[in-house]
Design a protein around this motif. Structure first.
Motif, mmCIF file in Angstrom:
data_model
loop_
_atom_site.group_PDB
_atom_site.id
_atom_site.type_symbol
_atom_site.label_atom_id
_atom_site.label_comp_id
_atom_site.label_asym_id
_atom_site.label_seq_id
_atom_site.Cartn_x
_atom_site.Cartn_y
_atom_site.Cartn_z
ATOM 1 N N ASN A 70 41.333 -54.173 -5.276
ATOM 2 C CA ASN A 70 41.996 -55.190 -6.096
ATOM 3 C C ASN A 70 41.408 -55.181 -7.504
ATOM 4 O OD1 ASN A 70 43.224 -57.469 -7.177
ATOM 5 N ND2 ASN A 70 43.062 -58.648 -5.286
ATOM 6 N N PRO A 71 41.724 -54.155 -8.301
ATOM 7 C CA PRO A 71 41.156 -54.058 -9.650
ATOM 8 C C PRO A 71 41.576 -55.201 -10.563
ATOM 9 C CG PRO A 71 42.858 -52.395 -9.301
ATOM 10 C CD PRO A 71 42.572 -52.999 -7.965
ATOM 11 N N GLU A 72 42.768 -55.766 -10.343
ATOM 12 C CA GLU A 72 43.193 -56.893 -11.186
ATOM 13 C C GLU A 72 42.291 -58.106 -10.968
ATOM 14 O OE1 GLU A 72 47.601 -57.281 -12.590
ATOM 15 O OE2 GLU A 72 47.557 -57.227 -10.399
ATOM 16 N N TYR A 73 41.960 -58.376 -9.718
ATOM 17 C CA TYR A 73 41.058 -59.488 -9.417
ATOM 18 C C TYR A 73 39.691 -59.234 -10.046
ATOM 19 C CZ TYR A 73 38.571 -62.956 -6.489
ATOM 20 O OH TYR A 73 37.810 -64.017 -6.028
ATOM 21 N N ALA A 74 39.212 -58.004 -9.956
ATOM 22 C CA ALA A 74 37.935 -57.657 -10.570
ATOM 23 C C ALA A 74 37.959 -57.927 -12.066
ATOM 24 C CB ALA A 74 37.605 -56.195 -10.287
ATOM 25 N N GLY A 104 46.063 -60.480 -9.041
ATOM 26 C CA GLY A 104 45.152 -60.208 -7.938
ATOM 27 C C GLY A 104 44.735 -61.409 -7.125
ATOM 28 N N PHE A 105 45.251 -62.603 -7.426
ATOM 29 C CA PHE A 105 44.890 -63.785 -6.634
ATOM 30 C C PHE A 105 46.133 -64.627 -6.390
ATOM 31 C CE2 PHE A 105 44.096 -64.757 -11.101
ATOM 32 C CZ PHE A 105 44.744 -65.967 -11.292
ATOM 33 N N LEU A 106 46.050 -65.440 -5.326
ATOM 34 C CA LEU A 106 47.173 -66.281 -4.903
ATOM 35 C C LEU A 106 47.070 -67.674 -5.511
ATOM 36 C CD1 LEU A 106 47.245 -65.252 -1.150
ATOM 37 C CD2 LEU A 106 49.089 -64.843 -2.789
ATOM 38 N N LEU A 107 48.226 -68.259 -5.840
ATOM 39 C CA LEU A 107 48.277 -69.616 -6.358
ATOM 40 C C LEU A 107 48.339 -70.625 -5.209
ATOM 41 C CD1 LEU A 107 50.794 -69.155 -9.305
ATOM 42 C CD2 LEU A 107 48.304 -68.852 -9.288
ATOM 43 N N ASN A 108 47.805 -71.816 -5.469
ATOM 44 C CA ASN A 108 47.770 -72.863 -4.439
ATOM 45 C C ASN A 108 49.120 -73.560 -4.285
ATOM 46 O OD1 ASN A 108 47.886 -75.714 -5.833
ATOM 47 N ND2 ASN A 108 46.544 -74.478 -7.144
ATOM 48 N N GLY A 166 36.733 -51.575 -2.905
ATOM 49 C CA GLY A 166 37.582 -51.823 -1.764
ATOM 50 C C GLY A 166 36.825 -52.429 -0.594
ATOM 51 N N PHE A 167 37.543 -53.193 0.218
ATOM 52 C CA PHE A 167 36.977 -53.794 1.427
ATOM 53 C C PHE A 167 37.922 -53.512 2.580
ATOM 54 C CE2 PHE A 167 39.958 -56.832 -0.214
ATOM 55 C CZ PHE A 167 40.536 -57.418 0.894
ATOM 56 N N ILE A 188 33.193 -58.532 -7.677
ATOM 57 C CA ILE A 188 33.729 -57.490 -8.561
ATOM 58 C C ILE A 188 33.552 -56.118 -7.932
ATOM 59 C CG2 ILE A 188 33.383 -56.327 -10.773
ATOM 60 C CD1 ILE A 188 32.674 -59.114 -11.945
ATOM 61 N N ASP A 189 32.379 -55.884 -7.388
ATOM 62 C CA ASP A 189 32.093 -54.584 -6.779
ATOM 63 C C ASP A 189 33.001 -54.319 -5.578
ATOM 64 O OD1 ASP A 189 29.584 -52.482 -6.994
ATOM 65 O OD2 ASP A 189 30.410 -52.626 -4.969
#
Length: 620
Positions: free
Chosen positions: A239-243, A461-465, A196-197, A190-191
């Protein structure tokens, strides 16, 4: 990113010179002991290696605990959890959530995973493999003319997306073996998502070669700049949506992903794809169940020290443990059993010949028999029939002076199977994690969204398989005989993932102490990358880093594959002289391994990470 006072103390050692080990300052800090986990933002140097490059890794040595993962930021998250007194399972959860952010092309919360776990005595196999939607059938990947779709025509879009299982599986494993609070384990990811990274060289390189991701507007906006170019190395990506999704999972568990608004967004993305919609439903997501399966364990006698080891891997629906056990078991019945590397430390042409012939036999059986055990019965009534010493001895007799070129499946049971062999089909993706905690608990977990960037569909914020493309596109052969790994509702596709735990066997035949945790990404070649490392450590007496560094090689019952520019021409020519078709190619494994050893009277965990990727080992 802010500077953090370095507290990480892991030993690096030069191969063959552990006595010269030096303590280094790393990154991250964490509160010692149990209790609450207080996460601190890591400050790491820019990651030096590109996607297909080679960056020497020194190997690591730690006394108390260690974590090996495919990205330094993810490794650091696991390190901090272990430093805070967390269990191996706790650390794996933190690692996985960060990998989904910084290595999104390989795994994530919308993917699946196989986890091997031990408390030092018992071994557990946790199945978080994706499942086919209830509305799917064996014609899922057939064109109107009845022929199978082209691979990426099937992958890109909603059609290929299965019900994700990794988070629900990790939740179940945490309930059984977690020490720290579930919610706290999401803090590192989350952080990083909010602050950001830095885009790594590997992510940047894969984005540059990627052909399909830009077609999804959500993914295009996230991974590429306004000019349509991948964000450069070092660009700080937030990626605030992923957080936000992780905050929900932290608070509500897997329901926050598999039910409610996030699940609705997943289903809408899958079923609403304009050209290639899928069949996923809300009921599919809510009804997903992780499974505990019986580990598949077999004995391996070391040629290096005559020690017998118990090698425990994941049973079907993974084919990894069976294929590895067959390859190494067949090799043990050939002249290659006592062979050592040549003077340069490379596998000899003679050893490679026997290895690749054994691999042909294993992959022939794999294509014939292995599929979801809830849908397919094992030959002879047990998957262990494929690993029976007598059966492997008979298979070894089929290896002659000249390559068999195409092996046929054997018949380990009294009754011949009614299934047709599965045609060759591409496999991709994955990431691997190996962890041992201060309490002696350990795991090996291989995790995936399958192809590079999965189905190229991004949600919140994330990818589907695209895991359903691990099923056979063709449901039957030309005679109408069904293929074991065909699509069926609720079925789990066959995998090659091979998370592996190795134990010493005591003189009286009981399971002794854990000596190794290992695994790799790499599609079908996972089997060879992992087998190479097991053989290097157990049969050739190498450190994990030395074994990982060995050139890659393999055979899936076709051409013999050798890692390009790693073998001398004489080796290549010797294999061709024996009838093998040799293909030199890039073979980018991503191995992680930890082994237990005693050096100068001190017991240590030696760690290795693949120089072909960005992984590192951290511990104390």
């Amino acid at each position: 990113m802010p500077h953090i006072r370095p507290t990480h103390r892991s030993r690096l050692f030069a191969l063959g010179s552990v006595a010269a080990a030096a303590l280094i300052a790393g990154c991250a800090s964490g509160s010692g002991g149990g209790g609450r986990f207080d996460y601190t933002v890591p400050s790491l140097p820019a990651q030096p290696e590109a996607a297909s490059g080679w960056t020497d890794k020194p190997g690591w040595a730690d006394e108390k605990f260690a974590v090996a993962a495919a990205n330094p930021l993810a490794t650091d998250a696991g390190y901090q959890v272990l430093k805070a007194g967390g269990s191996a399972i706790d650390a794996a959860i933190a690692v996985q959530m960060v990998l989904g952010l910084v290595e999104p092309q390989s795994s994530g919360i919308a993917g699946g995973a196989f986890l091997m776990y031990t408390n030092g005595r018992d071994v557990e196999a946790w199945d978080g493999r994706e499942t086919a939607p209830a509305a799917a059938d064996d014609k899922l990947f057939l064109q109107p003319d009845g022929k199978p779709m082209a691979f990426h025509d099937a992958v890109v879009g909603g059609r290929s997306t299965g019900v994700p299982g990794a988070v629900r599986m990790l939740e179940a494993a945490h309930k059984a073996h977690g020490r720290l609070a579930w919610a706290d384990l999401f803090k590192p990811a989350i952080d990083l998502a909010e602050r950001g990274f830095q885009v790594s060289p590997r992510l940047n390189t894969l984005l540059q070669s990627e052909k399909f991701l830009k077609n999804d507007p959500v993914a295009a906006q996230y991974f590429y700049n306004p000019a349509g170019q991948p964000w450069p190395v070092g660009h700080v990506l937030k990626n605030p949506e992923y957080a936000a999704v992780l905050r929900g999972i932290a608070a509500q568990g897997s329901k926050a992903l598999l039910e409610g608004p996030v699940a609705q967004a997943i289903v809408a993305k899958v079923t609403g794809h304009p050209t290639n919609p899928g069949k996923l439903s809300m009921a599919d997501l809510a009804g997903y169940q992780a499974k505990k399966r019986t580990p598949l364990c077999h004995d391996l006698r070391s040629a290096a020290n005559q020690q017998t080891y118990e090698v425990c891997g994941f049973p079907p629906p993974s084919s990894g443990a069976i294929a590895i056990g067959q390859i190494l078991g067949i090799l043990g019945q050939t002249p290659a059993a006592q062979a050592k590397p040549d003077a340069a430390g490379l596998p000899t042409a003679d050893w490679l010949y026997f290895y690749n012939e054994a691999a042909r036999l294993a992959f022939a059986d794999r294509g014939q028999y292995v599929a979801d055990p809830d849908f397919v019965q094992p030959p002879g009534g047990s998957w262990m029939s494929l690993l029976a010493p007598g059966y492997l001895a008979e298979r070894a007799k089929l290896i002659g002076a000249q390559s068999m070129k195409l092996a046929q499946p054997g018949q380990p049971g009294a009754v011949k199977t009614g299934y047709a062999p599965m045609p060759d089909q591409p496999e991709y993706g994955t990431s691997h994690i190996s962890i041992v905690d201060v309490h002696g608990k350990a795991l090996a977990m291989t995790t995936t969204i399958e192809d590079q960037f999965g189905s190229r569909q991004m949600v919140k914020g994330f990818l589907l398989n695209n895991e359903l493309t691990d099923f056979s596109f063709a449901p039957a052969d030309a005679k109408g005989q069904p293929i074991a790994n065909r699509v069926q509702p609720g079925k789990r596709p066959r995998s090659s993932m091979a998370p592996t735990l190795v134990f010493e066997k005591t003189p009286d035949g009981r399971r002794g102490p854990l000596v190794m945790s290992a695994g790799s990404p790499g599609g079908a070649l996972i089997i060879h990358y992992t087998a190479k490392t097991l053989n290097g450590v157990l049969n050739w007496g190498l450190t994990p880093q030395q074994a990982i560094n060995l050139p890659n090689f393999g055979n899936t019952n076709g051409p013999t594959m050798l890692e390009e520019k790693k073998f001398p021409p004489a080796t290549v020519e010797a294999l061709r002289t024996r009838g093998a078709e040799v293909k030199e190619m890039n073979m980018t494994s991503g191995l992680q391994a930890l082994t237990r050893t005693e050096i100068h009277g001190k017991k240590l965990w030696l760690g290795g990470a693949d120089p072909r990727r960005e992984g590192v080992v951290m511990g104390e």
